[in-house]
Design a protein around this motif. Sequence first.
Motif, PDB file in Angstrom:
ATOM      1  N   LEU A  33       0.823  -1.200   0.000  1.00  0.00           N
ATOM      2  CA  LEU A  33       0.000   0.000   0.000  1.00  0.00           C
ATOM      3  C   LEU A  33       0.863   1.258   0.000  1.00  0.00           C
ATOM      4  CD1 LEU A  33      -2.877   1.082   0.094  1.00  0.00           C
ATOM      5  CD2 LEU A  33      -2.745   1.049   2.602  1.00  0.00           C
ATOM      6  N   GLU A  34       1.931   1.269   0.792  1.00  0.00           N
ATOM      7  CA  GLU A  34       2.819   2.431   0.823  1.00  0.00           C
ATOM      8  C   GLU A  34       3.562   2.592  -0.502  1.00  0.00           C
ATOM      9  OE1 GLU A  34       5.339   1.836   4.135  1.00  0.00           O
ATOM     10  OE2 GLU A  34       3.773   2.233   5.647  1.00  0.00           O
ATOM     11  N   ARG A  35       3.970   1.462  -1.100  1.00  0.00           N
ATOM     12  CA  ARG A  35       4.640   1.548  -2.401  1.00  0.00           C
ATOM     13  C   ARG A  35       3.693   2.075  -3.476  1.00  0.00           C
ATOM     14  NH1 ARG A  35       7.991  -4.220  -2.571  1.00  0.00           N
ATOM     15  NH2 ARG A  35       9.264  -3.826  -0.698  1.00  0.00           N
ATOM     16  N   LEU A  36       2.450   1.607  -3.431  1.00  0.00           N
ATOM     17  CA  LEU A  36       1.459   2.088  -4.397  1.00  0.00           C
ATOM     18  C   LEU A  36       1.183   3.571  -4.199  1.00  0.00           C
ATOM     19  CD1 LEU A  36      -0.548   1.388  -6.653  1.00  0.00           C
ATOM     20  CD2 LEU A  36      -2.224   0.821  -4.879  1.00  0.00           C
ATOM     21  N   GLN A  37       1.171   4.010  -2.954  1.00  0.00           N
ATOM     22  CA  GLN A  37       0.955   5.426  -2.674  1.00  0.00           C
ATOM     23  C   GLN A  37       2.102   6.277  -3.214  1.00  0.00           C
ATOM     24  OE1 GLN A  37       0.581   6.265   1.495  1.00  0.00           O
ATOM     25  NE2 GLN A  37       0.079   8.426   1.189  1.00  0.00           N
ATOM     26  N   ARG A  38       3.320   5.791  -3.084  1.00  0.00           N
ATOM     27  CA  ARG A  38       4.470   6.533  -3.595  1.00  0.00           C
ATOM     28  C   ARG A  38       4.451   6.593  -5.117  1.00  0.00           C
ATOM     29  NH1 ARG A  38       9.543   8.132  -1.846  1.00  0.00           N
ATOM     30  NH2 ARG A  38      11.195   8.098  -3.425  1.00  0.00           N
ATOM     31  N   SER A  40       1.813   6.436  -7.082  1.00  0.00           N
ATOM     32  CA  SER A  40       0.747   7.361  -7.475  1.00  0.00           C
ATOM     33  C   SER A  40       1.135   8.809  -7.209  1.00  0.00           C
ATOM     34  CB  SER A  40      -0.539   7.017  -6.726  1.00  0.00           C
ATOM     35  OG  SER A  40      -0.347   7.129  -5.327  1.00  0.00           O
ATOM     36  N   ARG A  41       1.916   9.037  -6.157  1.00  0.00           N
ATOM     37  CA  ARG A  41       2.387  10.399  -5.862  1.00  0.00           C
ATOM     38  C   ARG A  41       3.349  10.882  -6.946  1.00  0.00           C
ATOM     39  NH1 ARG A  41       2.271  15.030  -4.423  1.00  0.00           N
ATOM     40  NH2 ARG A  41       2.899  15.917  -2.446  1.00  0.00           N
ATOM     41  N   LYS A  42       4.218  10.017  -7.434  1.00  0.00           N
ATOM     42  CA  LYS A  42       5.117  10.383  -8.526  1.00  0.00           C
ATOM     43  C   LYS A  42       4.335  10.680  -9.803  1.00  0.00           C
ATOM     44  CE  LYS A  42       9.261   7.800  -7.114  1.00  0.00           C
ATOM     45  NZ  LYS A  42      10.208   6.724  -7.513  1.00  0.00           N
ATOM     46  N   PHE A  43       3.217   9.995  -9.970  1.00  0.00           N
ATOM     47  CA  PHE A  43       2.420  10.138 -11.188  1.00  0.00           C
ATOM     48  C   PHE A  43       1.812  11.530 -11.311  1.00  0.00           C
ATOM     49  CE2 PHE A  43      -1.270   8.890 -13.938  1.00  0.00           C
ATOM     50  CZ  PHE A  43      -0.508   8.456 -15.013  1.00  0.00           C
ATOM     51  N   ILE A  44       1.647  12.251 -10.179  1.00  0.00           N
ATOM     52  CA  ILE A  44       1.036  13.579 -10.218  1.00  0.00           C
ATOM     53  C   ILE A  44       2.068  14.686 -10.037  1.00  0.00           C
ATOM     54  CG2 ILE A  44      -1.163  12.688  -9.370  1.00  0.00           C
ATOM     55  CD1 ILE A  44      -0.488  13.815  -6.640  1.00  0.00           C
ATOM     56  N   LEU A  45       3.356  14.327  -9.955  1.00  0.00           N
ATOM     57  CA  LEU A  45       4.414  15.333  -9.887  1.00  0.00           C
ATOM     58  C   LEU A  45       4.863  15.726 -11.289  1.00  0.00           C
ATOM     59  CD1 LEU A  45       6.665  13.952  -6.995  1.00  0.00           C
ATOM     60  CD2 LEU A  45       5.026  15.825  -6.876  1.00  0.00           C
ATOM     61  N   LEU A  46       5.635  16.791 -11.367  1.00  0.00           N
ATOM     62  CA  LEU A  46       6.133  17.283 -12.656  1.00  0.00           C
ATOM     63  C   LEU A  46       6.954  16.210 -13.357  1.00  0.00           C
ATOM     64  CD1 LEU A  46       7.536  20.771 -13.380  1.00  0.00           C
ATOM     65  CD2 LEU A  46       8.888  18.810 -14.028  1.00  0.00           C
ATOM     66  N   ASP A  47       6.678  16.041 -14.647  1.00  0.00           N
ATOM     67  CA  ASP A  47       7.364  15.041 -15.464  1.00  0.00           C
ATOM     68  C   ASP A  47       8.274  15.752 -16.472  1.00  0.00           C
ATOM     69  OD1 ASP A  47       8.096  12.650 -16.699  1.00  0.00           O
ATOM     70  OD2 ASP A  47       6.442  12.787 -18.134  1.00  0.00           O
ATOM     71  N   LYS A  48       9.540  15.331 -16.527  1.00  0.00           N
ATOM     72  CA  LYS A  48      10.502  15.978 -17.426  1.00  0.00           C
ATOM     73  C   LYS A  48      10.170  15.773 -18.895  1.00  0.00           C
ATOM     74  CE  LYS A  48      14.496  14.420 -15.870  1.00  0.00           C
ATOM     75  NZ  LYS A  48      15.969  14.335 -15.666  1.00  0.00           N
ATOM     76  N   GLN A  49       9.408  14.735 -19.223  1.00  0.00           N
ATOM     77  CA  GLN A  49       9.091  14.433 -20.611  1.00  0.00           C
ATOM     78  C   GLN A  49       7.829  15.136 -21.106  1.00  0.00           C
ATOM     79  OE1 GLN A  49      11.419  12.899 -22.211  1.00  0.00           O
ATOM     80  NE2 GLN A  49      12.546  12.485 -20.314  1.00  0.00           N
ATOM     81  N   HIS A  50       7.194  15.929 -20.262  1.00  0.00           N
ATOM     82  CA  HIS A  50       5.984  16.643 -20.694  1.00  0.00           C
ATOM     83  C   HIS A  50       6.339  17.642 -21.793  1.00  0.00           C
ATOM     84  CE1 HIS A  50       2.337  19.094 -20.505  1.00  0.00           C
ATOM     85  NE2 HIS A  50       1.777  18.113 -19.816  1.00  0.00           N
ATOM     86  N   PRO A  51       5.515  17.770 -22.844  1.00  0.00           N
ATOM     87  CA  PRO A  51       5.875  18.659 -23.963  1.00  0.00           C
ATOM     88  C   PRO A  51       6.046  20.118 -23.584  1.00  0.00           C
ATOM     89  CG  PRO A  51       4.091  17.163 -24.587  1.00  0.00           C
ATOM     90  CD  PRO A  51       4.284  17.006 -23.116  1.00  0.00           C
ATOM     91  N   LEU A  52       5.423  20.578 -22.496  1.00  0.00           N
ATOM     92  CA  LEU A  52       5.486  21.987 -22.130  1.00  0.00           C
ATOM     93  C   LEU A  52       6.555  22.300 -21.095  1.00  0.00           C
ATOM     94  CD1 LEU A  52       1.674  22.836 -21.887  1.00  0.00           C
ATOM     95  CD2 LEU A  52       3.216  23.259 -23.799  1.00  0.00           C
ATOM     96  N   PHE A  74       2.429  22.570  -0.873  1.00  0.00           N
ATOM     97  CA  PHE A  74       1.026  22.411  -1.224  1.00  0.00           C
ATOM     98  C   PHE A  74       0.527  21.044  -0.767  1.00  0.00           C
ATOM     99  CE2 PHE A  74       2.864  25.344  -4.320  1.00  0.00           C
ATOM    100  CZ  PHE A  74       2.019  26.430  -4.173  1.00  0.00           C
ATOM    101  N   PRO A  75      -0.796  20.882  -0.618  1.00  0.00           N
ATOM    102  CA  PRO A  75      -1.348  19.589  -0.161  1.00  0.00           C
ATOM    103  C   PRO A  75      -1.006  18.454  -1.108  1.00  0.00           C
ATOM    104  CG  PRO A  75      -2.995  21.336   0.015  1.00  0.00           C
ATOM    105  CD  PRO A  75      -1.838  21.924  -0.729  1.00  0.00           C
ATOM    106  N   TRP A  76      -1.070  17.247  -0.592  1.00  0.00           N
ATOM    107  CA  TRP A  76      -0.654  16.069  -1.350  1.00  0.00           C
ATOM    108  C   TRP A  76      -1.568  15.763  -2.524  1.00  0.00           C
ATOM    109  CZ3 TRP A  76      -4.174  12.154  -1.819  1.00  0.00           C
ATOM    110  CH2 TRP A  76      -5.238  12.163  -0.927  1.00  0.00           C
ATOM    111  N   PHE A  77      -2.834  16.215  -2.453  1.00  0.00           N
ATOM    112  CA  PHE A  77      -3.792  15.849  -3.501  1.00  0.00           C
ATOM    113  C   PHE A  77      -3.731  16.780  -4.709  1.00  0.00           C
ATOM    114  CE2 PHE A  77      -5.904  18.502  -0.326  1.00  0.00           C
ATOM    115  CZ  PHE A  77      -6.382  19.545  -1.101  1.00  0.00           C
ATOM    116  N   VAL A  78      -2.973  17.871  -4.650  1.00  0.00           N
ATOM    117  CA  VAL A  78      -2.873  18.800  -5.780  1.00  0.00           C
ATOM    118  C   VAL A  78      -2.047  18.158  -6.886  1.00  0.00           C
ATOM    119  CG1 VAL A  78      -2.053  21.053  -6.535  1.00  0.00           C
ATOM    120  CG2 VAL A  78      -3.115  20.811  -4.293  1.00  0.00           C
TER     121      VAL A  78
END
Length: 575
Positions: A33-38, A40-52, A74-78
């Motif tokens: 559960l903690e690994r899945l949470q981490r 998912s948290r990475k999934f909503i952080l800034l990604d270097k491969q984003h086109p913008l 900022f809160p974790w859900f942003v």
Amino acid sequence: MYHIRRYADHTCRLPPKGSESCLAKQSPLSGYLERLQRISRKFILLDKQHPLVKYYCRSGAAVIQERKRHVFNFPWFVIHPLSKFSFYVDIISAIFWSFCFIADPFLAAFWSGIDRFVVLDVITSLVNAALLLLCFTRYIIGFFVVKTKEIVLNPKSIAYSYLTKYFFVDFVGSFTFRPFLIIFNPECDEIYYNLMYVIRLVKLARVYSCYKRSKLISLYFNVSERVHIVSFLALLTLLLLHWLTCFLFIYSKIAYYLMGYIMESILNHFKISDNYSLTPWYQRYVRGVHLISTQLCGSRGNVDESYQASEQLYLSFITIFGQIYYIVCFVLIYLTFKSRASTDTCYEEFLLGVHEFMKSKKLPPQLKQRVCVYYENRFQRKYFREASLISLLSEHLQHEVWLHSCQRLIDQVQFFKVLPKTVVGIILAHLKQEVYLPHDVILKADAPYVNMYFISWGTVAVYTKEQSEVDHLVDGMHFGMPPINRLRLSSANYTYVAVEVTECFRWDKEGYNKCFMIYNEIADILDKIHLKIIADFQEKEDAQKKLRTHNILSDLQQGKIIETGKKRSKYFPEK
């Protein structure tokens, strides 16, 4: 067009200072559960491969700094607008909107209570339900301020911005009223279902949002601005033809419910609505497309007086709208292809010349890619004759323009904060802009001191003479020394290599002499800063030597370096 790669495959030899995602390190004993949470948290952080990313965070250090701001402030859900989650939401939304732009007007025009469109209606309801779910994610996804290039992550600001812009359009345009009609009034009249489809048409206000998402896709696949604009205008023209045709049938339904069968209607004149329930829908649709297309082009002439006044007004509006739309499309295409004032067009023409030059010289593909990366980051897809434009301004205006363009560098470099403003202005006036590609050697060990470099954005690795990596320099840091210094240092002690695409401002001997004539104390300040930097590098180098020695001793003790020979069997010795 070659694929632009901003981040090189740099094998860092320094000990890690923390997680690249800026999240707290995870314990080896963490559960699923903690690994899945981490994850998912990475999934909503800034990604270097984003086109913008290259428009808002031009260096790896800026990416790390933005991630830290997101994680700690900022809160974790942003959800960050440059994250993978946000990118997938934008792409899925664009696909679903495109489907609804076709299906919703069609159902509003041709739904008549018959089961021929049940499958399409079910698919449309599911797509609208998915859009309704995505509607609520907009409350926690940040947004951009294009003028200031600011990324807003404050939850209150995000919610207020979405409520005042697109919440009503998304909620009403995607809400499914059918379950309520079936539950509370199973035998309701057909007009209520038609009204439900008409209400969904408010979703057409999302056309511009769909255009911005399509631009995101074109940036991801590295499609030129010309191809993107022409393709979108072609698709928009087909959509307008489809919408105006469907609106014609929607009008016929409204007129039928209000006034009954009208003999003088244009729909009867063109055999579009005669025997409404018996004529196949595709025949009526093709006739409607023919009528609207000829009216858009203005080729049908004057509207017949036997038509209704409302129909005459509608067809006249289509004719006028068509002429205005064609003029707007012509102007946009002209500005895209022919206008010399467009910096985008000038850049593409300049890049075509570069490609022809590389082709004539038969350069290898890897070198061609590096040349394209250089021009991409040097001009930022905006090509203009900067020297000739600046030369037309007065000296005072030139100085003000240069100060404004270097404002970010002034805020980042600590060296400028201890100097008077007049001296900082003189230094900035003599800086030369340089762009270095990954693995470019900026300053080599034992090379004579000629320039001092200020890093605007990017990452520079520092190596010793033994090719041992010591440290990384990022945005706002500086290295090198002017050719005239009181420490009598004639050559560099370390080698400086660009890790990623890096922009530096070079300060040469001429600029240093002018500053020294006005502010003599600058030599002492530079000497103190340089001694501090060298001492810091030396301390890190000594620490790494101790660490490597400790690792070698521990490996020796554990038998990891010296190979163990083949052990003899205790009971069966070898002969």
